[in-house]
Design an enzyme around this catalytic site. Structure first.
Site, PDB file in Angstrom:
ATOM      1  N   ARG A 144       0.645  -1.342   0.208  1.00 56.11           N
ATOM      2  CA  ARG A 144       0.507   0.391   0.443  1.00 56.11           C
ATOM      3  C   ARG A 144       0.995   1.201   0.073  1.00 56.11           C
ATOM      4  O   ARG A 144       1.227   2.179  -0.633  1.00 56.11           O
ATOM      5  CB  ARG A 144      -0.918   0.104   1.083  1.00 56.11           C
ATOM      6  CG  ARG A 144      -1.970  -0.946   0.860  1.00 56.11           C
ATOM      7  CD  ARG A 144      -2.088  -1.003   2.721  1.00 56.11           C
ATOM      8  NE  ARG A 144      -4.136  -2.492   2.497  1.00 56.11           N
ATOM      9  CZ  ARG A 144      -3.634  -3.221   3.355  1.00 56.11           C
ATOM     10  NH1 ARG A 144      -3.007  -2.926   4.203  1.00 56.11           N
ATOM     11  NH2 ARG A 144      -4.512  -3.841   3.727  1.00 56.11           N
ATOM     12  N   SER A 153     -17.364  -6.333  -4.024  1.00 56.62           N
ATOM     13  CA  SER A 153     -18.834  -7.043  -4.185  1.00 56.62           C
ATOM     14  C   SER A 153     -19.283  -6.609  -2.451  1.00 56.62           C
ATOM     15  O   SER A 153     -20.355  -6.930  -2.618  1.00 56.62           O
ATOM     16  CB  SER A 153     -19.046  -8.519  -4.228  1.00 56.62           C
ATOM     17  OG  SER A 153     -17.617  -8.659  -3.813  1.00 56.62           O
ATOM     18  N   ASP A 187      -6.246  -6.891  -5.878  1.00 56.03           N
ATOM     19  CA  ASP A 187      -5.941  -7.489  -4.872  1.00 56.03           C
ATOM     20  C   ASP A 187      -7.101  -8.525  -5.309  1.00 56.03           C
ATOM     21  O   ASP A 187      -7.813  -8.797  -3.679  1.00 56.03           O
ATOM     22  CB  ASP A 187      -5.332  -6.555  -4.033  1.00 56.03           C
ATOM     23  CG  ASP A 187      -5.271  -7.500  -2.469  1.00 56.03           C
ATOM     24  OD1 ASP A 187      -4.665  -8.991  -2.782  1.00 56.03           O
ATOM     25  OD2 ASP A 187      -5.538  -7.428  -1.280  1.00 56.03           O
ATOM     26  N   CYS A 198      -3.428 -14.098  -2.832  1.00 52.14           N
ATOM     27  CA  CYS A 198      -2.592 -14.455  -1.771  1.00 52.14           C
ATOM     28  C   CYS A 198      -2.874 -16.002  -1.485  1.00 52.14           C
ATOM     29  O   CYS A 198      -3.133 -16.440  -0.404  1.00 52.14           O
ATOM     30  CB  CYS A 198      -4.091 -14.165  -0.910  1.00 52.14           C
ATOM     31  SG  CYS A 198      -5.779 -14.085  -1.440  1.00 52.14           S
TER      32      CYS A 198
HETATM   33  N1  SAH Z   1      -7.304  -5.810  -1.302  1.00 46.65           N
HETATM   34  C1  SAH Z   1      -7.583  -5.596   0.108  1.00 46.65           C
HETATM   35  C2  SAH Z   1      -8.070  -6.884   0.706  1.00 46.65           C
HETATM   36  C3  SAH Z   1      -8.689  -7.455  -0.409  1.00 46.65           C
HETATM   37  S1  SAH Z   1      -9.574  -8.626   0.104  1.00 46.65           S
HETATM   38  C4  SAH Z   1      -7.219  -4.808   0.957  1.00 46.65           C
HETATM   39  O1  SAH Z   1      -6.116  -3.775   1.092  1.00 46.65           O
HETATM   40  O2  SAH Z   1      -7.508  -4.337   2.696  1.00 46.65           O
HETATM   41  C5  SAH Z   1     -10.355  -9.653  -1.415  1.00 46.65           C
HETATM   42  C6  SAH Z   1     -12.019  -8.652  -2.066  1.00 46.65           C
HETATM   43  O3  SAH Z   1     -12.275  -8.708  -2.744  1.00 46.65           O
HETATM   44  C7  SAH Z   1     -12.775  -8.797   0.137  1.00 46.65           C
HETATM   45  O4  SAH Z   1     -13.281  -8.219  -0.011  1.00 46.65           O
HETATM   46  C8  SAH Z   1     -14.535  -9.128  -1.153  1.00 46.65           C
HETATM   47  O5  SAH Z   1     -15.581  -8.838  -0.669  1.00 46.65           O
HETATM   48  C9  SAH Z   1     -13.887  -8.863  -2.668  1.00 46.65           C
HETATM   49  N2  SAH Z   1     -14.659  -9.653  -3.309  1.00 46.65           N
HETATM   50  C10 SAH Z   1     -14.251 -10.779  -3.450  1.00 46.65           C
HETATM   51  N3  SAH Z   1     -14.811 -10.978  -5.020  1.00 46.65           N
HETATM   52  C11 SAH Z   1     -15.559 -10.098  -5.362  1.00 46.65           C
HETATM   53  C12 SAH Z   1     -16.437 -10.242  -6.824  1.00 46.65           C
HETATM   54  N4  SAH Z   1     -16.307 -10.801  -7.133  1.00 46.65           N
HETATM   55  N5  SAH Z   1     -16.134  -8.529  -6.875  1.00 46.65           N
HETATM   56  C13 SAH Z   1     -15.332  -7.725  -6.330  1.00 46.65           C
HETATM   57  N6  SAH Z   1     -15.261  -7.898  -4.891  1.00 46.65           N
HETATM   58  C14 SAH Z   1     -15.180  -9.249  -4.388  1.00 46.65           C
END
Ligand code: SAH
Length: 392
Positions: A211, A250, A296, A336
Site C-alpha cells: 500500500r 462486492s 487484489d 494470496c
Molecule cells: N485489497 C484489500 C483486500 C482484498 S480482500 C485490502 O487491501 O485490504 C478481497 C476482497 O474481494 C474482499 O473485500 C471481497 O469482498 C472482494 N470480492 C470477492 N469477490 C469479489 C468479486 N467477484 N467482485 C468484487 N469484489 C469481490
C-alpha cells in the site's frame, strides 16, 4: 523421558521434515492402532524409525497433515510457559520494526506456532485457530497472551473454512472484553475495521508495505482499487494526493467502512459495489482508463486441484486490468493463494497483459510485510505475491 504418545515416521519417509519443515504428512506416519486411537490435537513426540528425535508436535489422525511440529525436541509441553516464550519472541520482533501496536503478532509456523494467527489492534487481539492441537491449547494460549501482551479484548475468529479439515466447529466468540469496530493505524493513516464481522481477522495487514509503495506513486493520479475491501490501498493513495480514487468491491459492509475511513481521514473515495470482472469489462468497453489499477482478489486457487481454473482467472484479471490502465500507467496484480507459486502467477499475469495488446515491464515484486515471517522450509507461509507493472 516423557511418557507421552510417540508417533513414528515410516522408514525413508519424512523428506521435508528431515530438511527442517515442521509438517509430517499422514501417509508418512506409521499409523498403528495406538496412533489411530489418539484424539485429534494430541500432543506427541515424533521420532524417525531409527529412533532419532524429530520433535514435539500436534497430531491429528484425521488430517492430511498428520503432525505439525511446534518444537525440534521431544518432551516439550504446549503449556503457558511454552506459549509465553514464543509470544515474547514474536512481540519483540514486531516491536523492532513497528512504532505502533498494529500488526500481525503471530503468523503461524513463521513464528513457531502452527495453526495460529493473531492480529493486534492496540488493546484488541484477534485470534484465529485452524488446527485441533491449537484449539486444545486455547486456555494455555490465552493465559500466556494476558501475561505477555495484556490486551483488553480477545476475539476468537474461529470461523476459517479450513477448520473443517481438522474436524473443528466454526465459531466466533469474545474470550474477554467486547468486540466492536476499531481504528487501525498503518502507514500513518487511520482506518476502521470490524473485527467481529469483517473478513478473516477483519483487516489485511499483509499488504501494508505494498500500500505504501503504491501510495508513493499516486500523487495527482487516478486510481482504481479493485477488490478494495475496506479501502486499504485506496484511502492511502487518496491521502497521498491521488486525483480520484474508486474503491470497487462486492461487499457493501466493507465499502461502508471504506467510506467512513475516508471521511475520518478527510479524503474522498468513490465506493462502487459490484463484481470486478463485470465492472472491469464494462469500463473497458466504455474506454475508461486509470493511471493506477490495483487488483487484489480473494484466493482464486483455494486448493491444488483448482490450479488450472484459478490460473486462468488470474490471466483474465490481468487482461481486463491492463485494458483499463492508462498509457504509461501502473498495474498491481496480487495473489494470496499459496497454491500458485510466484513463477506461475507471474507467467499468467504476463500472458494476460500481452493478450490485452499492451507491453509492460515488471518494476516491483513483493510479498507480505515483515510481520508475516516465512518459515524458510515451508513455502506455504509465503502466500502473498504482489507484482507491479509499468505499462506502455
Ligand atoms: N485489497 C484489500 C483486500 C482484498 S480482500 C485490502 O487491501 O485490504 C478481497 C476482497 O474481494 C474482499 O473485500 C471481497 O469482498 C472482494 N470480492 C470477492 N469477490 C469479489 C468479486 N467477484 N467482485 C468484487 N469484489 C469481490
Amino acid at each position: 523421558m516423557s511418557k507421552r504418545p510417540a508417533v513414528i515416521v515410516k522408514p525413508r519417509e519424512g523428506r521435508r521434515a528431515r530438511a527442517g519443515a515442521p509438517w509430517i504428512f499422514s501417509n508418512e506416519i506409521a499409523m498403528d492402532q495406538g496412533a489411530k486411537a489418539l484424539a485429534p490435537g494430541a500432543v506427541v513426540d515424533v521420532k524417525f524409525d531409527d529412533g532419532q528425535e524429530v520433535g514435539s508436535g500436534f497430531f491429528n489422525p484425521k488430517s492430511l497433515i498428520g503432525v505439525r511440529l511446534f518444537a525440534r525436541k521431544t518432551g516439550v509441553a504446549a503449556d503457558e510457559t511454552f506459549f509465553a516464550g514464543r509470544l515474547t519472541h514474536a512481540l519483540a520482533l514486531r516491536e523492532r520494526f513497528y512504532g505502533r501496536p498494529f500488526y500481525r503478532l503471530v503468523h503461524a509456523e513463521g513464528d513457531g506456532l502452527p495453526g495460529l494467527v493473531i492480529d493486534r489492534f492496540a488493546d484488541v487481539l484477534v485470534v484465529q485457530i485452524t488446527i485441533a492441537g491449537m484449539e486444545e491449547s486455547l486456555p494455555a494460549l490465552l493465559a500466556a497472551l494476558n501475561k505477555v501482551v495484556g490486551p483488553e479484548t480477545i476475539i476468537l475468529r474461529n470461523d476459517a473454512p479450513s477448520r473443517a479439515l481438522e474436524g473443528l466447529e466454526s465459531y466466533v466468540r469474545v474470550a474477554q472484553g467486547a468486540a466492536s469496530r476499531v481504528a487501525v493505524e498503518e502507514n500513518g493513516a487511520r482506518y476502521f475495521a470490524d473485527l467481529g464481522q469483517g473478513q478473516k481477522t477483519g483487516w489485511y495487514y499483509d499488504q501494508r508495505d505494498n500500500r505504501a509503495f503504491v501510495a508513493g506513486l499516486a500523487k495527482g493520479r487516478t486510481v482504481l482499487d479493485a477488490y478494495s475491501y475496506t479501502g486499504g490501498f485506496g484511502i492511502l493513495a487518496a491521502k497521498a494526493g491521488a486525483k480520484e480514487v474508486i474503491c470497487l468491491d462486492s461487499s457493501e459492509a466493507a465499502l461502508k467502512l471504506a467510506e467512513d475511513s475516508a471521511a475520518a481521514s478527510q479524503v474522498s473515495v468513490r465506493a462502487v459495489q459490484g463484481d470486478v470482472f463485470e465492472e472491469m469489462a464494462r469500463l473497458g468497453t466504455a474506454k475508461e482508463k486509470f493511471d493506477i489499477v490495483l487488483a487484489d482478489p480473494p484466493p482464486f486457487v483455494k486448493s491444488r486441484k483448482d490450479l488450472e481454473p484459478g490460473a486462468k482467472a488470474y490471466r483474465k484479471l490481468a487482461r481486463l486490468s491492463a485494458e483499463i490502465t492508462a498509457p504509461g500507467g501502473l498495474l498491481l496484480l496480487a495473489s494470496c493463494s499459496h497454491n500458485i507459486p510466484l513463477d506461475r502467477f507471474a507467467a499468467e499475469c504476463a500472458a494476460g497483459i500481452l493478450k490485452s495488446g499492451r507491453t509492460a515491464s515488471l518494476i516491483h515484486s513483493a510479498g507480505a510485510g515483515a510481520d508475516h515471517p516465512v518459515h524458510p522450509m515451508l513455502p506455504e507461509t509465503a502466500y502473498l505475491k504482489a507484482l507491479v507493472y509499468a505499462l506502455d
